[in-house]
Design an enzyme around this catalytic site. Structure first.
Site, PDB file in Angstrom:
ATOM      1  N   LYS A 188      21.489  -8.869  23.333  1.00 40.97           N
ATOM      2  CA  LYS A 188      20.410  -9.157  22.861  1.00 40.97           C
ATOM      3  C   LYS A 188      20.705  -9.569  21.178  1.00 40.97           C
ATOM      4  CE  LYS A 188      21.172  -4.078  21.848  1.00 40.97           C
ATOM      5  NZ  LYS A 188      22.230  -4.509  22.541  1.00 40.97           N
ATOM      6  N   SER A 232      18.243   0.355  20.800  1.00 42.75           N
ATOM      7  CA  SER A 232      17.223   1.818  21.305  1.00 42.75           C
ATOM      8  C   SER A 232      17.392   2.834  22.277  1.00 42.75           C
ATOM      9  CB  SER A 232      15.832   0.844  20.373  1.00 42.75           C
ATOM     10  OG  SER A 232      16.259  -0.535  21.751  1.00 42.75           O
ATOM     11  N   LEU A 284      22.496  -1.766  25.803  1.00 44.38           N
ATOM     12  CA  LEU A 284      23.386  -1.319  25.697  1.00 44.38           C
ATOM     13  C   LEU A 284      24.478  -2.664  25.095  1.00 44.38           C
ATOM     14  CD1 LEU A 284      25.351   0.017  29.551  1.00 44.38           C
ATOM     15  CD2 LEU A 284      24.278   1.206  27.499  1.00 44.38           C
ATOM     16  N   SER A 285      25.283  -1.353  23.670  1.00 41.37           N
ATOM     17  CA  SER A 285      26.407  -2.780  23.054  1.00 41.37           C
ATOM     18  C   SER A 285      26.641  -3.133  23.932  1.00 41.37           C
ATOM     19  CB  SER A 285      27.055  -1.911  22.460  1.00 41.37           C
ATOM     20  OG  SER A 285      27.975  -2.205  21.592  1.00 41.37           O
TER      21      SER A 285
END
Lengths: 215, 215
Positions: free
Chosen positions: B42, B110, B37-38
């Protein structure tokens, strides 16, 4: 940049810089853009140079029809818009490779000046070397070589009144006005041409002295 | 492969193999695909890992929104078709990087399983390692972090009856069913998470013993 330590690894905050990767590789990233007619020998030259660079301990990679047209650009055809987009994407990928510190060798006809200049521009903006190499062979010679029978097909189509937009036959090839290098590739061997390229890269300071295997 | 000699350079005919580049780099190319998720962290994780890898003398490169959305994928929007094409292109570029011997780290939400599986598939076909890493953080935590104010915007749009297709709010996030690695990134530091990743890569034989600077 600040440093912290966790376990036995040194951690840095902030992004890795291009110069960090270039130090690691002991080389500078760059894009070598081969342009020229079908049959001019771009790919043979690019692969010959790739071999020589790897042999010298330099990391190089060829982007060509085989790994691009069947992958990244598999959804593009040969319309004017698609040809432009084809070169645009290749230019962006070459730029990412150069930013990684890799010597990207691109082997595409890339017939339109505007498209190549756009690729040059994005490299310039990123401070990355862009070396445009005209592989110069008279079209009559290319058509005699015709390794894939493409000129023959284009002539046949044209004779039937179906233009297929083949570069040099019924679509223009716009030669670079000020390429970094011109390879007259209608005589001599690919090895001689690659030697000329390596000498150019050395003279430009883009290629340090040979390292690696001495045997 | 045959050898010829011209000037003082040894020339090889035939293409450079991936193993030639991997020998030069003393590493194996691979794609490490971060998905989540945002606000799950990441990018922080990818850049932290990139630093650790470079520090160990390994060539790594992060593909993320900054260098992709403003370059290769600048002509894509956020429609369903464009999102799919976005991931497809990133997957193809990561594959080229891995084929060069580079460790490609991709940092994109993604959200769709089908798109990620397609990227896995093209890596498998090329015999290249594809490591899918789920950066797993409950959406409530991501929404509390909301470093770019994106969740706030999405909620506001939704309250006004304008869905914007924001992942986790009004568009699905399809978590991987069998990722190679799950990072529970709602506690601990990026360094701890990166350590977990390095240990995984070492255990898989994808990362040789540390070389380079000892200081």
């Amino acid at each position: 940049m600040t440093e912290t330590r966790a376990t036995n690894i040194t951690w840095h905050e902030g992004h890795v810089q291009r110069t960090d990767r270039e130090r690691l590789l002991a080389q500078q990233g760059a894009t070598l853009w081969f342009t020229g007619l079908s049959g001019s020998g771009k790919s043979t030259l690019a692969f010959t140079l790739e071999h020589a660079l790897i042999e010298r301990g330099r990391l190089a990679y060829v982007l060509d029809g085989d790994n691009i047209r069947h992958g990244l650009n598999r959804n593009l055809g040969f319309s004017a818009a698609d040809r432009e987009e084809n070169i645009r994407r290749i230019g962006e990928v070459a730029k990412l490779f150069a930013d990684t510190g890799v010597i990207a060798l691109t082997s595409f006809i890339s017939p339109y000046r505007k498209d190549r200049d756009q690729v040059r521009q994005i490299h310039r903006e990123a401070g990355l070397p862009f070396i445009e190499i005209l592989v110069d062979v008279p079209i009559a010679v290319c058509e005699t070589r015709d390794p894939k029978g493409l000129y023959k097909k284009a002539r046949a189509a044209l004779a039937e009144g179906r233009g297929i937009g083949f570069t040099g036959i019924d679509d223009p090839y716009e030669a670079p006005l000020a390429p970094e290098l011109v390879i007259h590739n209608d005589s001599g061997t690919p090895q001689q041409a690659a030697t000329q390229l390596i000498e150019y890269l050395e003279a430009q300071g883009l290629l340090p002295a040979t390292r690696g295997r001495s045997g």
